[in-house]
Design a protein around this motif. Structure first.
Motif, short mmCIF file in Angstrom:
data_model
loop_
_atom_site.label_atom_id
_atom_site.label_comp_id
_atom_site.label_asym_id
_atom_site.label_seq_id
_atom_site.Cartn_x
_atom_site.Cartn_y
_atom_site.Cartn_z
N ASP A 1 0.88 -1.05 0.45
CA ASP A 1 0.08 -0.04 0.09
C ASP A 1 0.66 1.32 0.14
OD1 ASP A 1 0.93 0.95 2.80
OD2 ASP A 1 -0.17 -0.88 3.91
N ALA A 2 0.48 2.62 -0.46
CA ALA A 2 1.08 3.83 -0.14
C ALA A 2 0.87 4.33 1.42
CB ALA A 2 0.77 3.98 -1.08
N LEU A 3 0.27 4.18 1.53
CA LEU A 3 0.19 4.56 3.69
C LEU A 3 1.41 4.51 3.65
CD1 LEU A 3 -2.45 1.95 4.77
CD2 LEU A 3 -3.02 4.25 3.50
N HIS A 4 0.73 5.79 4.60
CA HIS A 4 1.92 6.44 5.45
C HIS A 4 2.38 5.35 6.70
CE1 HIS A 4 2.30 10.16 4.32
NE2 HIS A 4 0.94 10.58 4.38
N ARG A 5 3.74 4.93 6.88
CA ARG A 5 4.31 4.04 8.63
C ARG A 5 4.23 5.63 9.58
NH1 ARG A 5 6.52 1.14 3.92
NH2 ARG A 5 8.38 2.70 3.88
N VAL A 6 3.73 5.03 10.46
CA VAL A 6 4.76 5.59 11.73
C VAL A 6 4.57 5.09 13.03
CG1 VAL A 6 2.77 7.37 13.09
CG2 VAL A 6 2.06 7.43 11.12
N MET A 7 6.21 5.41 13.29
CA MET A 7 6.45 4.51 13.95
C MET A 7 6.62 5.82 15.73
SD MET A 7 9.69 3.73 12.24
CE MET A 7 8.71 2.93 10.77
N THR A 8 7.04 4.70 16.77
CA THR A 8 7.98 6.31 17.54
C THR A 8 8.79 6.80 17.23
OG1 THR A 8 8.54 3.99 18.73
CG2 THR A 8 6.45 4.83 19.37
N GLU A 9 9.85 7.81 17.86
CA GLU A 9 11.03 8.16 17.36
C GLU A 9 12.21 7.48 17.64
OE1 GLU A 9 13.30 12.32 17.80
OE2 GLU A 9 12.23 11.03 19.47
N LYS A 10 12.02 6.50 18.78
CA LYS A 10 12.95 5.66 19.65
C LYS A 10 12.94 4.32 18.29
CE LYS A 10 12.24 2.01 22.35
NZ LYS A 10 11.30 1.03 23.31
N ASP A 11 12.29 3.84 17.25
CA ASP A 11 12.16 3.08 16.23
C ASP A 11 12.48 3.32 15.35
OD1 ASP A 11 11.80 0.76 18.31
OD2 ASP A 11 9.03 0.57 17.76
N GLY A 12 11.65 4.72 15.15
CA GLY A 12 12.54 6.00 13.54
C GLY A 12 13.84 5.66 13.73
#
Length: 89
Positions: free
Chosen positions: A34-45
């Protein structure tokens, strides 16, 4: 779970892809069909940054601690230190 709950509380519709804490991300692991945004915590980012795409978002998560937290923590650490000295003699 709290991360996803917080996003839902903001009105977001989610497709959850939870990973365990301290997960060692690898290239291609977060690519979905898909072309959806992936959102994660800064720690995982930070761990994901080498593989990130333009539509990946990192959210900074902050803890709000009680006003007397530092005092209570220092008191507890002092108690532990005193017990170590007493037990060690």
């Amino acid at each position: 779970g709290r991360f996803f709950d917080a996003l839902r509380a903001l009105g977001e519709n989610l497709i959850e892809h939870p990973y365990p804490d301290h997960h060692p991300y690898a290239e291609g692991e977060l690519h979905f069909d898909d072309a959806l945004h992936r959102v994660m915590t800064e720690k995982d980012g930070v761990k994901w940054r080498p593989f990130a795409a333009d539509h990946d978002w990192q959210l900074t998560v902050a803890a709000v601690l009680p006003e007397d937290f530092a005092e209570r923590l220092l008191a507890r650490l002092n108690d532990i230190k005193r017990n170590e000295v007493t037990d060690g003699q």
